[in-house]
Design a protein around this motif. Structure first.
Motif, PDB file in Angstrom:
ATOM      1  N   ALA A 195      -5.422   4.362  -9.996  1.00 39.71           N
ATOM      2  CA  ALA A 195      -5.434   3.702  -8.695  1.00 39.71           C
ATOM      3  C   ALA A 195      -6.863   3.593  -8.171  1.00 39.71           C
ATOM      4  CB  ALA A 195      -4.563   4.472  -7.708  1.00 39.71           C
ATOM      5  N   PHE A 196      -7.653   4.652  -8.351  1.00 36.72           N
ATOM      6  CA  PHE A 196      -9.048   4.621  -7.920  1.00 36.72           C
ATOM      7  C   PHE A 196      -9.818   3.553  -8.683  1.00 36.72           C
ATOM      8  CE2 PHE A 196     -13.443   6.228  -8.278  1.00 36.72           C
ATOM      9  CZ  PHE A 196     -13.781   6.194  -6.932  1.00 36.72           C
TER      10      PHE A 196
ATOM     11  N   VAL B  91       0.848  -1.194   0.000  1.00 35.56           N
ATOM     12  CA  VAL B  91       0.000   0.000   0.000  1.00 35.56           C
ATOM     13  C   VAL B  91       0.885   1.246   0.000  1.00 35.56           C
ATOM     14  CG1 VAL B  91      -1.733   1.289   1.305  1.00 35.56           C
ATOM     15  CG2 VAL B  91      -1.897  -1.200   1.130  1.00 35.56           C
ATOM     16  N   LYS B  92       1.955   1.220   0.766  1.00 32.68           N
ATOM     17  CA  LYS B  92       2.880   2.354   0.783  1.00 32.68           C
ATOM     18  C   LYS B  92       3.517   2.560  -0.589  1.00 32.68           C
ATOM     19  CE  LYS B  92       4.901   1.188   4.929  1.00 32.68           C
ATOM     20  NZ  LYS B  92       6.028   1.263   5.857  1.00 32.68           N
ATOM     21  N   TYR B  93       3.871   1.453  -1.263  1.00 35.27           N
ATOM     22  CA  TYR B  93       4.439   1.572  -2.610  1.00 35.27           C
ATOM     23  C   TYR B  93       3.416   2.158  -3.576  1.00 35.27           C
ATOM     24  CZ  TYR B  93       8.290  -1.353  -0.991  1.00 35.27           C
ATOM     25  OH  TYR B  93       9.357  -1.852  -0.310  1.00 35.27           O
ATOM     26  N   GLY B  94       2.163   1.764  -3.440  1.00 36.80           N
ATOM     27  CA  GLY B  94       1.109   2.315  -4.300  1.00 36.80           C
ATOM     28  C   GLY B  94       0.914   3.799  -4.068  1.00 36.80           C
ATOM     29  N   ILE B  95       0.958   4.212  -2.826  1.00 36.36           N
ATOM     30  CA  ILE B  95       0.812   5.636  -2.515  1.00 36.36           C
ATOM     31  C   ILE B  95       1.988   6.423  -3.083  1.00 36.36           C
ATOM     32  CG2 ILE B  95       0.801   7.308  -0.617  1.00 36.36           C
ATOM     33  CD1 ILE B  95      -0.805   5.192   0.978  1.00 36.36           C
ATOM     34  N   ASP B  96       3.197   5.881  -2.945  1.00 41.18           N
ATOM     35  CA  ASP B  96       4.367   6.551  -3.520  1.00 41.18           C
ATOM     36  C   ASP B  96       4.253   6.630  -5.041  1.00 41.18           C
ATOM     37  OD1 ASP B  96       5.469   6.924  -1.038  1.00 41.18           O
ATOM     38  OD2 ASP B  96       6.716   5.105  -1.140  1.00 41.18           O
ATOM     39  N   TRP B  97       3.710   5.579  -5.669  1.00 42.59           N
ATOM     40  CA  TRP B  97       3.540   5.548  -7.122  1.00 42.59           C
ATOM     41  C   TRP B  97       2.594   6.657  -7.572  1.00 42.59           C
ATOM     42  CZ3 TRP B  97      -0.823   3.813 -10.091  1.00 42.59           C
ATOM     43  CH2 TRP B  97      -0.554   3.627 -11.438  1.00 42.59           C
ATOM     44  N   VAL B  98       1.524   6.878  -6.820  1.00 36.55           N
ATOM     45  CA  VAL B  98       0.570   7.939  -7.168  1.00 36.55           C
ATOM     46  C   VAL B  98       1.176   9.318  -6.892  1.00 36.55           C
ATOM     47  CG1 VAL B  98      -1.678   8.938  -6.593  1.00 36.55           C
ATOM     48  CG2 VAL B  98      -1.447   6.479  -6.863  1.00 36.55           C
TER      49      VAL B  98
END
Length: 67
Positions: free
Chosen positions: A47-48, A30-37
């Motif tokens: 992502a949404f 989840v942290k990697y996804g947030i950084d990606w966005v």
């Protein structure tokens, strides 16, 4: 007094023991996804969509009008 004891107990379990470590390991993607966005805010729509689209079928099954 009971509420204070419960609050300290939760604080102790979460922050002073290693019980939270497996939960943080699951949260790492989840942290990697947030950084990606954050790198490119235009990716927020993708992502949404990745979060919403898989659930559309479930919502249809739950809220289908079955008469």
């Amino acid at each position: 007094m009971i509420a204070l004891g419960m609050a300290y107990g939760i604080f102790h379990v979460v922050f002073r023991t290693d019980i939270l470590a497996p939960v943080l390991a699951y949260a790492e993607p989840v942290k990697y996804g947030i950084d990606w966005v954050i790198e490119d805010p235009k990716r927020a729509w993708m992502a949404f969509a990745g979060l919403v689209i898989p659930h559309i079928g479930l919502y249809y099954l739950l809220f289908e009008d079955r008469k």
